[in-house]
Design a protein around this motif. Sequence first.
Motif, short mmCIF file in Angstrom:
data_model
loop_
_atom_site.label_atom_id
_atom_site.label_comp_id
_atom_site.label_asym_id
_atom_site.label_seq_id
_atom_site.Cartn_x
_atom_site.Cartn_y
_atom_site.Cartn_z
N ARG A 54 0.85 -1.19 0.00
CA ARG A 54 0.00 0.00 0.00
C ARG A 54 0.88 1.23 0.00
O ARG A 54 2.09 1.14 0.27
N TYR A 55 0.27 2.37 -0.29
CA TYR A 55 0.96 3.64 -0.10
C TYR A 55 0.72 4.13 1.33
O TYR A 55 -0.15 3.64 2.04
N ALA A 56 1.49 5.13 1.74
CA ALA A 56 1.46 5.58 3.13
C ALA A 56 0.34 6.58 3.38
O ALA A 56 -0.11 7.30 2.48
N ASP A 57 -0.09 6.65 4.63
CA ASP A 57 -0.90 7.77 5.11
C ASP A 57 0.05 8.89 5.51
O ASP A 57 1.17 8.64 6.00
N ALA A 58 -0.40 10.12 5.37
CA ALA A 58 0.42 11.26 5.75
C ALA A 58 0.81 11.21 7.22
O ALA A 58 1.91 11.63 7.61
N GLU A 59 -0.08 10.66 8.04
CA GLU A 59 0.19 10.58 9.49
C GLU A 59 1.38 9.68 9.80
O GLU A 59 2.07 9.88 10.81
N GLU A 60 1.66 8.70 8.95
CA GLU A 60 2.82 7.83 9.16
C GLU A 60 4.12 8.58 8.92
O GLU A 60 5.12 8.34 9.61
N ILE A 61 4.11 9.47 7.96
CA ILE A 61 5.29 10.31 7.72
C ILE A 61 5.47 11.30 8.87
O ILE A 61 6.58 11.58 9.31
N ALA A 62 4.35 11.81 9.36
CA ALA A 62 4.39 12.79 10.45
C ALA A 62 5.01 12.22 11.72
O ALA A 62 5.65 12.95 12.49
N GLU A 63 4.85 10.92 11.95
CA GLU A 63 5.46 10.30 13.13
C GLU A 63 6.98 10.44 13.10
O GLU A 63 7.62 10.72 14.12
N VAL A 64 7.56 10.22 11.93
CA VAL A 64 9.02 10.32 11.81
C VAL A 64 9.47 11.77 11.93
O VAL A 64 10.48 12.07 12.58
N ILE A 65 8.72 12.66 11.30
CA ILE A 65 9.03 14.09 11.43
C ILE A 65 9.02 14.51 12.89
O ILE A 65 9.91 15.23 13.37
N ALA A 66 8.00 14.06 13.63
CA ALA A 66 7.88 14.44 15.04
C ALA A 66 9.07 13.99 15.85
O ALA A 66 9.55 14.71 16.74
N PHE A 67 9.57 12.79 15.58
CA PHE A 67 10.76 12.34 16.31
C PHE A 67 11.98 13.20 15.97
O PHE A 67 12.70 13.67 16.87
N LEU A 68 12.23 13.40 14.68
CA LEU A 68 13.41 14.16 14.29
C LEU A 68 13.37 15.58 14.82
O LEU A 68 14.42 16.19 15.05
N ALA A 69 12.17 16.11 15.05
CA ALA A 69 12.01 17.48 15.55
C ALA A 69 11.94 17.55 17.07
O ALA A 69 11.74 18.63 17.63
N SER A 70 12.15 16.44 17.74
CA SER A 70 11.90 16.38 19.18
C SER A 70 13.18 16.45 20.01
O SER A 70 14.30 16.29 19.50
N GLU A 71 12.99 16.64 21.31
CA GLU A 71 14.10 16.55 22.26
C GLU A 71 14.66 15.14 22.32
O GLU A 71 15.81 14.95 22.73
N ARG A 72 13.87 14.14 21.94
CA ARG A 72 14.34 12.75 21.94
C ARG A 72 15.42 12.50 20.90
O ARG A 72 16.18 11.55 21.01
N ASN A 73 15.42 13.35 19.87
CA ASN A 73 16.47 13.24 18.86
C ASN A 73 17.72 13.93 19.38
O ASN A 73 17.85 15.15 19.32
N THR A 74 18.64 13.15 19.86
CA THR A 74 19.87 13.70 20.45
C THR A 74 21.12 13.39 19.62
O THR A 74 22.21 13.87 19.95
N TYR A 75 20.97 12.60 18.54
CA TYR A 75 22.19 12.18 17.83
C TYR A 75 21.98 11.97 16.33
O TYR A 75 22.77 11.31 15.67
N THR A 76 20.93 12.53 15.78
CA THR A 76 20.68 12.40 14.34
C THR A 76 20.68 13.78 13.70
O THR A 76 19.84 14.62 14.01
N THR A 77 21.65 14.00 12.81
CA THR A 77 21.71 15.24 12.05
C THR A 77 22.36 14.94 10.71
O THR A 77 23.19 14.05 10.59
N GLY A 78 21.93 15.67 9.69
CA GLY A 78 22.47 15.45 8.36
C GLY A 78 21.99 14.15 7.73
O GLY A 78 22.59 13.65 6.78
N ALA A 79 20.89 13.61 8.24
CA ALA A 79 20.35 12.35 7.74
C ALA A 79 19.06 12.58 6.98
O ALA A 79 18.33 13.52 7.24
N VAL A 80 18.80 11.70 6.04
CA VAL A 80 17.50 11.68 5.37
C VAL A 80 16.90 10.30 5.62
O VAL A 80 17.43 9.29 5.16
N TRP A 81 15.83 10.27 6.39
CA TRP A 81 15.21 9.01 6.77
C TRP A 81 14.25 8.53 5.69
O TRP A 81 13.34 9.27 5.29
N SER A 82 14.45 7.31 5.24
CA SER A 82 13.57 6.70 4.25
C SER A 82 12.34 6.16 4.94
O SER A 82 12.43 5.37 5.89
N VAL A 83 11.17 6.58 4.47
CA VAL A 83 9.89 6.12 5.03
C VAL A 83 9.05 5.64 3.85
O VAL A 83 8.13 6.30 3.39
#
Length: 253
Positions: A217-246
């Motif tokens: 199937r193709y993705a729902d927009a909300e599934e992409i938003a989950e990854v965006i939310a992590f990368l934009a969060s305080e929980r992201n302490t060690y990911t930079t310069g990356a492009v996450w494949s979803v």
Amino acid sequence: MSNLRFAAPKERRLAIVTGGGRGIGAAAAIRLAEEGRDIVIADLDEAEAAETLAAIEALGQRALFIKTDAADEVAVHAMVAQAVETFGRLDILICCAGIFGRETPFLEMTSDYFDRIMKVNVYGVFYCHQAAIPHMLRQRWGRCVTITSGARLGATHNVPYGVSKGAVWSLIMALGNAYPNQGVFVNGVEPGRVLTQMVVPRFSKEHLENPGVPIGRYADAEEIAEVIAFLASERNTYTTGAVWSVKGASGWS
């Protein structure tokens, strides 16, 4: 988050979401609001953004629409200045504004068409980061996430779009290494096809029900938003310069 010794305290931070009126942008804006963020939606269509604004406000977060053409450098800088003046800070930048254009053979494309795609998809991202990052550097914390695309690997019938997404990939790589020791991380997300207004009208109902991708199937927009939310969060302490494949698969475009 107790074991993340480099995580910043969670605060009521401000996120700007370009293209937040619909699709992945709208889903990201709502998901970030669920994380306790206030939201500025920078878009051209206030009517499309109204429903997203209402959903954010229903979550108890403040929301503001600022009419913005991402291709207009002056408008982008004015939007960021207004956001900071209104909320007193800027912590997160999500760049979802983009145009697909039309699928046209290369030799039939005009330079004006090519230029319009570049202005929105590349210059718009450039303008937003130049306007937003200084505010993040002053507070020594910031998260930027931009949507790219597998079209960067070569889109024969939409060359400008593919080229624009390749340029965005390169920009993410460069900026991701520029500011991490000052607390500002720059990342990207590369979705496969997502059931948004950019994708659904281009395919038949039969194809959308059975698109042939490994996950089925193709993705729902909300599934992409989950990854965006992590990368934009305080929980992201060690990911930079990356492009996450979803993409629901390995290497699938």
